[in-house]
Design an enzyme around this catalytic site. Structure first.
Site, PDB file in Angstrom:
ATOM      1  N   ASP A   1    -131.123 -21.367 -41.063  1.00 51.39           N
ATOM      2  CA  ASP A   1    -130.312 -20.314 -40.458  1.00 51.39           C
ATOM      3  C   ASP A   1    -131.152 -19.039 -40.416  1.00 51.39           C
ATOM      4  O   ASP A   1    -131.260 -18.336 -41.417  1.00 51.39           O
ATOM      5  CB  ASP A   1    -129.034 -20.080 -41.268  1.00 51.39           C
ATOM      6  CG  ASP A   1    -128.227 -18.906 -40.739  1.00 51.39           C
ATOM      7  OD1 ASP A   1    -128.066 -18.804 -39.510  1.00 51.39           O
ATOM      8  OD2 ASP A   1    -127.771 -18.077 -41.557  1.00 51.39           O
TER       9      ASP A   1
ATOM     10  N   GLU B   1    -130.481 -23.134 -36.405  1.00 50.93           N
ATOM     11  CA  GLU B   1    -129.379 -22.531 -35.664  1.00 50.93           C
ATOM     12  C   GLU B   1    -129.943 -21.568 -34.632  1.00 50.93           C
ATOM     13  O   GLU B   1    -130.867 -20.801 -34.914  1.00 50.93           O
ATOM     14  CB  GLU B   1    -128.420 -21.797 -36.606  1.00 50.93           C
ATOM     15  CG  GLU B   1    -127.165 -21.332 -35.895  1.00 50.93           C
ATOM     16  CD  GLU B   1    -126.130 -20.773 -36.845  1.00 50.93           C
ATOM     17  OE1 GLU B   1    -125.092 -21.419 -37.010  1.00 50.93           O
ATOM     18  OE2 GLU B   1    -126.371 -19.689 -37.417  1.00 50.93           O
TER      19      GLU B   1
ATOM     20  N   ASP C   1    -125.691 -16.968 -45.813  1.00 52.85           N
ATOM     21  CA  ASP C   1    -126.882 -17.450 -45.088  1.00 52.85           C
ATOM     22  C   ASP C   1    -127.250 -18.863 -45.559  1.00 52.85           C
ATOM     23  O   ASP C   1    -127.680 -19.699 -44.764  1.00 52.85           O
ATOM     24  CB  ASP C   1    -128.086 -16.527 -45.321  1.00 52.85           C
ATOM     25  CG  ASP C   1    -127.850 -15.113 -44.828  1.00 52.85           C
ATOM     26  OD1 ASP C   1    -127.346 -14.965 -43.706  1.00 52.85           O
ATOM     27  OD2 ASP C   1    -128.175 -14.169 -45.568  1.00 52.85           O
TER      28      ASP C   1
END
Length: 160
Positions: free
Chosen positions: A9, A68, A141
């Protein structure tokens, strides 16, 4: 067949990562954490991010890598900074590992919670539940990186 998946991420302050093993519908979290990005020049931050990713790849080997995609942000400077981080991550992953999968935040939320408009807290709740964890995972996160890995594991099962 066991598959070791790295979920990432990307962020402008921290980059969450999750290392997960997927086997016949059972997912086991091996490690999760942050690559912390200190306030500095953009060039130094990108270097720090890439060095953190190097360290992860030095300590682990992966069958699959998933990242992502950039979310929509109102601040153009934030979008540009994230795009540069994401570009550096993409290049580093391609150099070290090769191909990788990409998922939008909506795809990740839908895969993990069943709702594309889920909140970060709802994603965190489902990550904890899907992995059978007793403690909350903080910061978000890290939870998001785990959700990316779970999304990829689910996508692989559909394709196989």
């Amino acid at each position: 067949m066991n598959l070791k998946i790295l979920g990432i991420d990307p962020g402008s302050r921290n980059c969450g990562y999750a290392i997960m093993e997927a086997n016949k519908g059972k997912n086991i979290l091996i490690e999760a954490g942050l690559i912390k990005i200190k306030p500095s020049t953009l060039q130094y931050q990108i270097t720090e991010l890439c060095e953190g990713l190097d360290l992860i790849f030095k300590n682990h080997s992966f069958d699959e890598v998933a990242i992502e995609d950039i979310f929509f942000a109102y601040n153009p400077k934030t979008v540009l900074k994230l795009a540069q981080f994401r570009g550096a991550l993409s290049l580093k992953i391609l150099q070290i590992h090769g191909d990788f999968a990409e998922y939008t935040p909506l795809q990740v939320k839908k895969a993990v919670t069943g709702k594309a408009k889920a909140t970060k807290e709802q994603v965190a709740f489902m990550v904890k539940r899907l992995l059978g964890l007793s403690k909350d995972i903080k910061p978000l996160d890290i939870t998001d990186a785990i959700a990316v890995a779970l999304t990829h594991a689910a996508n692989l099962r559909v394709r196989v």
